[in-house]
Design a protein around this motif. Sequence first.
Motif, PDB file in Angstrom:
ATOM      1  N   LEU A   1       0.244   7.746  -9.812  1.00  0.00           N
ATOM      2  CA  LEU A   1       1.257   6.901  -9.181  1.00  0.00           C
ATOM      3  C   LEU A   1       0.887   6.809  -7.713  1.00  0.00           C
ATOM      4  N   ILE A   2       0.629   5.597  -7.253  1.00  0.00           N
ATOM      5  CA  ILE A   2       0.284   5.425  -5.845  1.00  0.00           C
ATOM      6  C   ILE A   2       1.316   4.547  -5.158  1.00  0.00           C
ATOM      7  N   GLU A   3       1.531   4.822  -3.902  1.00  0.00           N
ATOM      8  CA  GLU A   3       2.441   4.027  -3.075  1.00  0.00           C
ATOM      9  C   GLU A   3       1.605   3.198  -2.110  1.00  0.00           C
ATOM     10  N   ILE A   4       1.896   1.929  -2.068  1.00  0.00           N
ATOM     11  CA  ILE A   4       1.189   1.020  -1.175  1.00  0.00           C
ATOM     12  C   ILE A   4       2.228   0.362  -0.281  1.00  0.00           C
ATOM     13  N   VAL A   5       2.015   0.444   1.023  1.00  0.00           N
ATOM     14  CA  VAL A   5       2.908  -0.203   1.987  1.00  0.00           C
ATOM     15  C   VAL A   5       2.186  -1.420   2.531  1.00  0.00           C
ATOM     16  N   LEU A   6       2.806  -2.574   2.369  1.00  0.00           N
ATOM     17  CA  LEU A   6       2.178  -3.818   2.794  1.00  0.00           C
ATOM     18  C   LEU A   6       2.503  -4.140   4.247  1.00  0.00           C
ATOM     19  N   HIS A   7       1.551  -4.751   4.888  1.00  0.00           N
ATOM     20  CA  HIS A   7       1.712  -5.217   6.260  1.00  0.00           C
ATOM     21  C   HIS A   7       1.521  -6.726   6.259  1.00  0.00           C
ATOM     22  N   SER A   8       1.837  -7.374   7.340  1.00  0.00           N
ATOM     23  CA  SER A   8       1.745  -8.837   7.383  1.00  0.00           C
ATOM     24  C   SER A   8       0.327  -9.329   7.132  1.00  0.00           C
ATOM     25  N   MET A   9      -0.669  -8.523   7.442  1.00  0.00           N
ATOM     26  CA  MET A   9      -2.061  -8.937   7.259  1.00  0.00           C
ATOM     27  C   MET A   9      -2.659  -8.440   5.940  1.00  0.00           C
ATOM     28  N   SER A  10      -1.883  -7.770   5.111  1.00  0.00           N
ATOM     29  CA  SER A  10      -2.385  -7.293   3.819  1.00  0.00           C
ATOM     30  C   SER A  10      -2.756  -8.489   2.948  1.00  0.00           C
ATOM     31  N   ALA A  11      -3.837  -8.350   2.188  1.00  0.00           N
ATOM     32  CA  ALA A  11      -4.329  -9.450   1.349  1.00  0.00           C
ATOM     33  C   ALA A  11      -3.295  -9.912   0.332  1.00  0.00           C
ATOM     34  N   SER A  12      -2.408  -9.039  -0.091  1.00  0.00           N
ATOM     35  CA  SER A  12      -1.447  -9.382  -1.142  1.00  0.00           C
ATOM     36  C   SER A  12      -0.118  -9.918  -0.606  1.00  0.00           C
ATOM     37  N   THR A  13       0.114  -9.842   0.678  1.00  0.00           N
ATOM     38  CA  THR A  13       1.357 -10.348   1.252  1.00  0.00           C
ATOM     39  C   THR A  13       1.453 -11.851   1.014  1.00  0.00           C
ATOM     40  N   GLY A  14       2.565 -12.278   0.431  1.00  0.00           N
ATOM     41  CA  GLY A  14       2.777 -13.680   0.127  1.00  0.00           C
ATOM     42  C   GLY A  14       2.267 -14.103  -1.245  1.00  0.00           C
ATOM     43  N   LYS A  15       1.676 -13.166  -1.983  1.00  0.00           N
ATOM     44  CA  LYS A  15       1.182 -13.460  -3.330  1.00  0.00           C
ATOM     45  C   LYS A  15       2.132 -12.875  -4.372  1.00  0.00           C
ATOM     46  N   SER A  16       2.116 -13.492  -5.543  1.00  0.00           N
ATOM     47  CA  SER A  16       2.867 -12.907  -6.653  1.00  0.00           C
ATOM     48  C   SER A  16       2.027 -11.811  -7.298  1.00  0.00           C
ATOM     49  N   ILE A  17       2.675 -10.919  -7.987  1.00  0.00           N
ATOM     50  CA  ILE A  17       1.970  -9.817  -8.637  1.00  0.00           C
ATOM     51  C   ILE A  17       0.930 -10.341  -9.625  1.00  0.00           C
ATOM     52  N   SER A  18       1.254 -11.419 -10.327  1.00  0.00           N
ATOM     53  CA  SER A  18       0.305 -11.958 -11.302  1.00  0.00           C
ATOM     54  C   SER A  18      -0.949 -12.539 -10.651  1.00  0.00           C
ATOM     55  N   GLU A  19      -0.897 -12.845  -9.365  1.00  0.00           N
ATOM     56  CA  GLU A  19      -2.056 -13.392  -8.646  1.00  0.00           C
ATOM     57  C   GLU A  19      -3.011 -12.314  -8.135  1.00  0.00           C
ATOM     58  N   LEU A  20      -2.643 -11.055  -8.241  1.00  0.00           N
ATOM     59  CA  LEU A  20      -3.417  -9.989  -7.614  1.00  0.00           C
ATOM     60  C   LEU A  20      -4.701  -9.629  -8.353  1.00  0.00           C
ATOM     61  N   GLY A  21      -4.770  -9.910  -9.639  1.00  0.00           N
ATOM     62  CA  GLY A  21      -5.957  -9.550 -10.406  1.00  0.00           C
ATOM     63  C   GLY A  21      -6.086  -8.051 -10.626  1.00  0.00           C
ATOM     64  N   LEU A  22      -4.965  -7.402 -10.867  1.00  0.00           N
ATOM     65  CA  LEU A  22      -4.967  -5.954 -11.071  1.00  0.00           C
ATOM     66  C   LEU A  22      -5.706  -5.592 -12.359  1.00  0.00           C
ATOM     67  N   PRO A  23      -6.291  -4.392 -12.403  1.00  0.00           N
ATOM     68  CA  PRO A  23      -6.983  -3.950 -13.617  1.00  0.00           C
ATOM     69  C   PRO A  23      -6.031  -3.873 -14.810  1.00  0.00           C
ATOM     70  N   GLU A  24      -6.596  -3.998 -15.985  1.00  0.00           N
ATOM     71  CA  GLU A  24      -5.822  -3.855 -17.221  1.00  0.00           C
ATOM     72  C   GLU A  24      -5.186  -2.465 -17.247  1.00  0.00           C
ATOM     73  N   ASP A  25      -4.018  -2.362 -17.820  1.00  0.00           N
ATOM     74  CA  ASP A  25      -3.269  -1.108 -17.930  1.00  0.00           C
ATOM     75  C   ASP A  25      -2.739  -0.594 -16.595  1.00  0.00           C
ATOM     76  N   THR A  26      -2.744  -1.428 -15.566  1.00  0.00           N
ATOM     77  CA  THR A  26      -2.129  -1.078 -14.289  1.00  0.00           C
ATOM     78  C   THR A  26      -0.736  -1.696 -14.269  1.00  0.00           C
ATOM     79  N   VAL A  27       0.253  -0.904 -13.855  1.00  0.00           N
ATOM     80  CA  VAL A  27       1.642  -1.355 -13.871  1.00  0.00           C
ATOM     81  C   VAL A  27       2.231  -1.241 -12.464  1.00  0.00           C
TER      82      VAL A  27
END
Length: 79
Positions: free
Chosen positions: A8-34
């Motif tokens: 279980l990892i915690e990620i804190v996003l910042h305004s310059m984070s690559a995922s800020t403004g994206k939907s979770i489905s757009e992230l391209g996360l590995p299979e079996d990642t929740v």
Amino acid sequence: MAKDKRELIEIVLHSMSASTGKSISELGLPEDTVVALVARGESTLIPKGSTVLQAEDQVFVITKLLDKNIVETCFYGDT
């Protein structure tokens, strides 16, 4: 086996984070990642694929130990 271990990892996003403004489905996360939980200010969200991430979100992700670096890259980009 190490490949079966989860983390279980915690990620804190910042305004310059690559995922800020994206939907979770757009992230391209590995299979079996929740994405288990998003804490946003005083709110707690149970995220869906359509959940759009915002700066200062605390995102809690369950993933295989071997996929941790890939997951971090999905959220932060190449650093």
